[in-house]
Scaffold this active site. Structure first.
Site, mmCIF file in Angstrom:
data_model
loop_
_atom_site.group_PDB
_atom_site.id
_atom_site.type_symbol
_atom_site.label_atom_id
_atom_site.label_comp_id
_atom_site.label_asym_id
_atom_site.label_seq_id
_atom_site.Cartn_x
_atom_site.Cartn_y
_atom_site.Cartn_z
ATOM 1 N N ARG A 124 -8.032 9.885 -1.673
ATOM 2 C CA ARG A 124 -7.201 10.380 -2.770
ATOM 3 C C ARG A 124 -7.419 11.885 -2.913
ATOM 4 N NH1 ARG A 124 -9.846 5.646 -4.716
ATOM 5 N NH2 ARG A 124 -8.404 3.935 -5.215
ATOM 6 N N LYS A 141 -12.595 5.802 -7.695
ATOM 7 C CA LYS A 141 -12.283 5.365 -9.052
ATOM 8 C C LYS A 141 -13.418 4.506 -9.600
ATOM 9 C CE LYS A 141 -7.233 5.485 -9.101
ATOM 10 N NZ LYS A 141 -6.003 4.690 -9.318
ATOM 11 N N HIS A 169 -0.750 11.529 -1.877
ATOM 12 C CA HIS A 169 -0.657 10.066 -1.916
ATOM 13 C C HIS A 169 0.222 9.540 -0.780
ATOM 14 C CE1 HIS A 169 -2.748 7.521 -4.640
ATOM 15 N NE2 HIS A 169 -1.755 6.672 -4.739
ATOM 16 N N ARG A 207 -1.960 9.196 2.068
ATOM 17 C CA ARG A 207 -2.777 7.989 1.887
ATOM 18 C C ARG A 207 -1.979 6.740 2.248
ATOM 19 N NH1 ARG A 207 -7.282 5.856 -0.989
ATOM 20 N NH2 ARG A 207 -6.782 4.203 -2.469
ATOM 21 N N HIS A 242 -9.894 -0.061 -2.747
ATOM 22 C CA HIS A 242 -9.210 -0.904 -3.716
ATOM 23 C C HIS A 242 -10.137 -2.020 -4.188
ATOM 24 C CE1 HIS A 242 -4.971 0.205 -2.030
ATOM 25 N NE2 HIS A 242 -5.413 1.088 -2.902
ATOM 26 N N TYR A 257 1.075 -2.624 0.807
ATOM 27 C CA TYR A 257 1.379 -1.869 2.022
ATOM 28 C C TYR A 257 1.933 -2.752 3.140
ATOM 29 C CZ TYR A 257 -1.320 2.030 0.106
ATOM 30 O OH TYR A 257 -1.773 3.053 -0.678
#
Length: 301
Positions: free
Chosen positions: A152, A176, A247, A250, A273, A282
């Site tokens: 990111r 995150k 992004h 990514r 994730h 995806y």
């Protein structure tokens, strides 16, 4: 019951504290949530309504339809998600008797995941920086690493110099929720990182020092906003004028892995994730690619 003496600002600060301390969200995520809420509070004030008034689903439907007229569906949906999270929190704290927004549905629209560069377009983008200049070489190393590892923008900007292990070809990423993961980045990115570290980074810093891998001309840490601007400028330079951002790089990283046979669980780990359902978004891109290949090459397609 709602506390009628509690102002919008006080409520927002309590919510911000919860997001930071209890959910351990990044500052950029918290800022996005609060910005969405401030916009909603401003709309309430424009209608002479206050946060403590009785609210029903029709009020939120009106607001959501209004912002949907001026925003892309994914932006409007994000704002709806922010409100849902906020009112769920209010209910949990008994600041609202009921959650009037829980049944409101998101818009169906084109997913942001549809923005993916082809391998050829990625190569074009990577070639955009002028690597004869220190900042150009830095930017080439940034683009190479982001595409090679799927980082990111915020993760790239905040990378520590000590987190980049060139000999092992991996980088330690803090993502995150302050979660750490180790991500490989391959030979091409290794080569450009070595060039940047051995020459450009030293030239940019001069007598100064920095704990960050990528530094500005003033020896400061780069920002997420700078990286978004950087990617867009280089995309424009080579004629990739559609929505292009960190992004998108990514998304391209993940889609190209799946197109070339990577399993979903591995891609989930690389992207950081927490829920594999996020990674599964995806797979439709990889499927579309395989369908087009089949149509192009199979004799009975």
């Amino acid at each position: 019951m709602p506390d009628s003496n509690m102002s919008d600002l006080e409520t927002m600060e309590d919510f911000r504290t919860t997001l930071s301390l209890e959910e351990n969200l990044s500052q950029s995520t918290i800022t996005a949530y609060c910005s969405d809420l401030e916009q909603f509070f401003e709309w309430l004030r424009s209608r002479n309504l206050t946060f403590s008034c009785e609210m029903d689903e029709s009020l939120f439907t009106e607001y959501f339809l209004l912002i949907s007229e001026y925003r892309k569906s994914n932006t409007a949906n994000r704002k709806l998600s922010s409100l849902k999270k906020f009112f769920l929190w209010l209910s949990s704290k008994n600041l609202k008797n009921k959650n009037p927004i829980s049944n409101l549905k998101s818009l169906k629209g084109v997913s942001s995941f549809s923005s993916v560069l082809s391998v050829e377009q990625v190569e074009l983008l990577l070639s955009a920086p002028d690597v004869t200049k220190d900042l150009g070489l830095r930017d080439r190393a940034i683009l190479e690493l982001m595409y090679a590892s799927g980082l990111r923008a915020s993760e790239t900007a905040n990378l520590l110099f000590s987190s980049c292990m060139l000999n092992d070809g991996v980088v330690l990423v803090r993502g995150k929720g302050d979660k750490e993961r180790i991500v490989p980045f391959g030979l091409a990115a290794t080569s450009w990182l070595q060039k940047y570290i051995s020459t450009s980074r030293r030239n940019i810093l001069g007598e100064r020092s920095s704990k960050y891998l990528f530094v500005s001309r003033r020896a400061n840490c780069l920002t997420r906003q700078f990286l978004w601007k950087c990617v867009r400028q280089y995309c424009s330079k080579v004629g990739l004028n559609n929505a292009c951002s960190p992004h998108v790089l990514r998304h391209s990283f993940a889609t190209h892995l799946l197109n070339n046979g990577a399993d979903l669980r591995s891609v989930q780990i690389l992207l950081g994730h927490s829920d594999i359902a996020t990674t599964q978004m995806y797979t439709h891109l990889a499927k579309d690619h395989l369908v087009s290949i089949h149509k192009m090459h199979h004799p009975r397609a």
